[in-house]
Scaffold this active site. Structure first.
Site, PDB file in Angstrom:
ATOM      1  N   ILE A 647       0.970  -1.408  -0.142  1.00  0.00           N
ATOM      2  CA  ILE A 647      -0.010  -0.141   0.112  1.00  0.00           C
ATOM      3  C   ILE A 647       0.859   1.401   0.134  1.00  0.00           C
ATOM      4  O   ILE A 647       1.678   1.551   0.994  1.00  0.00           O
ATOM      5  CB  ILE A 647      -0.862  -0.124   1.133  1.00  0.00           C
ATOM      6  CG1 ILE A 647      -1.825  -1.298   1.109  1.00  0.00           C
ATOM      7  CG2 ILE A 647      -1.647   1.157   1.538  1.00  0.00           C
ATOM      8  CD1 ILE A 647      -2.784  -1.320   0.077  1.00  0.00           C
ATOM      9  N   ASN A 649       0.139   4.345   0.043  1.00  0.00           N
ATOM     10  CA  ASN A 649       0.013   5.580   1.118  1.00  0.00           C
ATOM     11  C   ASN A 649      -1.525   4.950   1.747  1.00  0.00           C
ATOM     12  O   ASN A 649      -2.608   4.969   0.817  1.00  0.00           O
ATOM     13  CB  ASN A 649      -0.514   6.837   0.057  1.00  0.00           C
ATOM     14  CG  ASN A 649      -1.024   7.862   1.060  1.00  0.00           C
ATOM     15  OD1 ASN A 649      -1.695   7.858   1.798  1.00  0.00           O
ATOM     16  ND2 ASN A 649      -0.356   9.240   0.660  1.00  0.00           N
ATOM     17  N   GLU A 723     -10.106  -0.606  -7.989  1.00  0.00           N
ATOM     18  CA  GLU A 723     -11.419  -1.676  -8.542  1.00  0.00           C
ATOM     19  C   GLU A 723     -11.653  -2.756  -7.566  1.00  0.00           C
ATOM     20  O   GLU A 723     -12.699  -3.444  -8.083  1.00  0.00           O
ATOM     21  CB  GLU A 723     -11.390  -1.932 -10.103  1.00  0.00           C
ATOM     22  CG  GLU A 723     -11.146  -0.696 -10.942  1.00  0.00           C
ATOM     23  CD  GLU A 723     -10.763  -1.293 -12.344  1.00  0.00           C
ATOM     24  OE1 GLU A 723     -11.706  -1.247 -13.103  1.00  0.00           O
ATOM     25  OE2 GLU A 723      -9.747  -1.290 -12.754  1.00  0.00           O
TER      26      GLU A 723
HETATM   27 MO1  MOS Z   1     -11.626   0.906 -15.042  1.00  0.00          MO
HETATM   28  S1  MOS Z   1     -13.330   0.685 -15.402  1.00  0.00           S
HETATM   29  O1  MOS Z   1     -10.564  -0.535 -15.952  1.00  0.00           O
HETATM   30  O2  MOS Z   1     -11.372   2.554 -15.814  1.00  0.00           O
END
Ligand code: MOS
Length: 757
Positions: A647, A649, A723
């Site tokens: 990670i 930040n 995501e």
């Molecule tokens: Mo993402 S939907 O791969 O910008």
């Protein structure tokens, strides 16, 4: 440290404040449409009022007579534009202004005027006459064409193993169910703006973009000019998540308009136009069968998906390619179908493949847990694996159950009584549910240039994209740490094709890719500086070996304590600056990946495609409260634990995860684009009717950053987190709604009318 700036655990960077925080909160951050241009003309789009058919006549007389109108682009005067290439930078192949109409809201004219108001007035006076045809809107509409995705798209191979049908037929316990997810539109606050300026035969495009090099090359191709003549600038993006990744038809139109007028042109389309001139998340359907032994061990997983696309383009996400790796499934069979309708072409929207497919799978697992009478967390533990169920490859790292354990402990899962409708407070039925979050770890080729000046100033350049992800911040942090200077001494330049290319800000790979390139450039600078310091005839470091030198506090420091200020090393050598350019090509990727990146193709590797299975994982727990009488649904409490490798930040990471979970609630309870099935037309194309959660919808939300080290994914050790967190939320909410009410809702969004049974 506070909740917004979590204390870093092992393998995590400090929660420094955002590099661009002050610019953002003072309104000084310049988004592309804020860039000042000299004497611009204003564009207003005219869009189609039918979804299918042909323009037979365009009456422009009244429009042209509006004072201030300069020009009107139509299909009759734009034939010089070449078509973009779907799947190779263009988000759609529907990029003509007519006369054929392929979807509602297709751009059919661009009005140009001295003022926005004149352009808008004239746009409403463009009078098209159509020969309409009956459009097909969606699943079940007459005239849709269903095709096997492996035959028509780039998805050539989908996961299949053994004989799932046979295993299901003899499974001790099995479930079979159908799930559905709706059309969703991104609705970023920032609209789909474009400003174009020509200087001789050089074009500058100011447009919010997740891939400036892609846009540069794409626009050049459509205009038939050399890519070298095009510069794209996008310093800040006001929300994107896929919608600003591919080129849409508007950019070349505005460039052409500016050329014809010999004047800068600015386009700010309306909110409702954004529903049809860009992309959106496609509507999907799923048929799942899941079989297990009595003890909970899975024996078979069968998943068939259907996804809506436009008439010409085979856009498809085929999320079974990700879901099929998640557990020790036994035998697997998957299939994906594209359903061609008269709609604009869909496109990437945050976690495109996994959001719909994992909603279906993680709901199905909960249904199976109920049938088996096994706790849903334990069912996942029984089927946890560090080996790919399809090809037997090892996972690079996997912390799924650690995430479950940490989140469950914080949530208080032990206190749950398994029986639906068994937890209640007054008139509120309480439900607790959980689900896994999963996202493939991608990495792409990237290039960067870093300069260290004698006064200790550092400039980092790489054409990554600030879409809210915090890329300015983490690149500054990385360079400051590597070059031993304070954060305030680092300047970062991203979002401009004048600096070296970084991949599309999609697939959650910006940190892994851009950081790996910047790391490489910083290491070259260190090496040069160390050699200069140690090869000097005098000074504190003369004769030391390079390997024992470090950078700290603006000085080069030797292991014996000898030190020399960076400024003095430079002075002795007669340098003013050291500047290094570096290219990073991920392991297993061809060296030409960098050349491809310069020409606008962003290739990525990772997920299940490498020698290891590489995914970031998480576990999400939610509490819902459903009112016993009105069926109002609230989500008072959520806990998510996520493991994403290093990670960079903890502050920006927490923020990404938090935003993801909130968007997951949106997916579960609020968002859906309604379509008029007769006219294939979006109905709620505005922020009053397109529902998203507000503060009152989100009460307690806790993010747990799970410590994880993975040296196999990429040099930065980063898995990518943008995501991940919105993936499991919808299923967790649906599972909690079942637990509260005993009603299983398999179609998103879950609205109260679905619980009035
Ligand atoms: Mo993402 S939907 O791969 O910008």
């Amino acid at each position: 440290m506070n909740a917004a700036a979590p204390q870093p655990k092992a393998n995590m960077g400090e929660p420094v404040a955002r590099y661009d925080a002050r610019l953002k909160v003072t309104g000084e951050a310049r988004y592309p449409s804020d860039m000042p241009v000299n004497n611009p003309a204003f564009a207003y789009l005219v869009t189609s009022g039918i979804a299918k058919g042909r323009i037979t006549r365009l009456d422009l007389k009244d429009a042209q007579s509006v004072p201030g109108v300069l020009d009107i682009l139509t299909h009759e005067n734009t034939s010089e534009l070449k078509s973009g290439r779907f799947g190779q930078g263009s988000s759609t192949s529907i990029d003509r202004l007519g006369p054929e109409i392929a979807h509602d809201g297709q751009i059919i004219a661009v009005v140009l005027a001295d003022s926005y108001e004149a352009a808008r007035e004239a746009a409403y006076k463009v009078r098209p006459t159509y020969a309409p045809a009956q459009p097909s809107a969606s699943f079940g509409s007459e005239g849709v064409l269903v095709e096997d995705a492996t035959k028509v798209s780039q998805q050539k191979e989908l996961p299949n193993k053994g004989n799932a049908a046979a295993a299901l037929a003899t499974a001790e316990v099995a479930i079979e169910a159908e799930y559905a997810t709706p059309t969703q539109h991104h609705n970023a606050l920032e609209l789909f703006t474009t400003t174009c300026v020509w200087n001789g035969d050089n074009l500058t495009v100011y447009e919010p973009s997740q891939f400036v090099y892609g846009l540069k090359n794409g626009v050049a191709q459509r205009l038939g000019i050399a890519p070298d003549k095009v510069r794209v600038v996008s310093h800040f993006v006001g929300g994107a998540f896929g919608s600003k990744g591919g080129m849409t038809p508007r950019t070349a139109l505005i460039a052409l308009a500016a050329k014809r007028l010999n004047r800068p042109v600015k386009l700010v389309p309306t909110r409702d136009q954004g529903f049809t001139i860009a992309t959106y998340r496609a509507e999907t359907r799923h048929h799942i069968r899941l079989g297990a032994r009595r003890d909970g061990k899975f024996v078979a997983y069968s998943h068939e998906g259907w996804e809506v696309s436009s008439r010409p383009d085979p856009y498809v996400v085929a999320g079974v390619k990700e879901s099929a790796h998640l557990y020790a499934f036994g035998d697997i069979e998957t299939k994906v179908n594209i359903v061609h309708a008269d709609r604009n072409t869909p496109g990437y929207m945050r976690s495109p493949p996994v959001v719909p497919y994992i909603f279906a799978l993680e709901s199905a697992i909960d249904e199976l847990a109920v049938k088996l009478d096994i706790d849903p967390v334990e069912l996942r533990r029984i089927n946890d694996t560090t080996i790919d169920p399809i090809k037997g490859k090892p996972w690079s790292s996997r912390s799924l159950m650690t995430c479950y354990d940490e989140a469950a402990a914080t949530f208080g899962w032990k206190q749950r009584s398994a029986q639906p409708q068994s937890m209640r407070e007054g008139e509120w039925l309480i439900g607790w549910g959980c689900a896994s979050a999963v996202y493939p770890t991608h990495v792409g080729a990237a290039a960067a240039r870093v300069r260290l000046r004698s006064d200790g100033h550092v400039r980092v350049q790489t054409a990554a994209h600030e879409i809210g992800n915090g890329v300015y911040t983490i690149l500054a942090q990385l360079a400051a740490e590597r070059l031993g200077v304070p954060l305030s001494a680092v300047t970062v330049e991203v979002g401009d094709t004048l600096v070296p290319p970084a991949p599309v800000a999609g697939g959650s790979k910006t940190s892994a890719s851009a950081c790996s390139a910047v790391l490489k450039a910083c290491d070259s600078i260190r090496d040069k500086l160390f050699r200069t310091a140690s090869m000097a005839n005098d000074g504190a470091l003369a004769g030391r070996s390079v390997g024992e030198l470090k950078l700290a506090g603006g000085s080069v420091v030797a292991s014996n304590g000898g030190a020399e200020k960076i400024a003095d090393v430079f002075k002795r050598a007669g340098f003013a600056a050291i500047e290094e350019y570096a290219e990073y090509v991920p392991a297993g990727m061809k060296p030409e990946a960098i050349a491809q990146l310069y020409s606008g193709q962003s290739v990525q590797t990772g997920g299940a495609e490498s020698d290891y299975i590489m995914y970031a994982l998480g576990a999400e727990f939610v509490e819902v409260r459903v009112h016993a009488l009105t069926r109002e649904i609230r989500v008072p409490r959520m806990v998510g634990a996520f493991a994403g490798g290093r990670i960079m930040n903890t502050r920006t990471a927490r923020s990404q995860y938090m935003g993801g979970m909130i968007w997951g609630v949106s997916s579960a309870l609020h968002e859906a684009t309604e379509i008029d099935r007769k006219r294939a037309r979006y109905v709620n194309d505005n922020l009053a009717d397109y529902l998203v959660p507000v503060n009152a919808d989100i009460e307690q939300l806790e993010v747990i950053l799970v410590s994880e080290q993975d040296d196999k994914v990429n040099p930065a050790g980063v898995k990518g987190i943008g995501e991940l967190a919105n993936v499991g939320t919808a299923a967790a909410v649906a599972n909690a709604v079942y637990h509260a009410t005993g009603i299983r809702i398999r179609e998103l969004p879950i609205r109260l009318e679905k619980l009035l049974v």
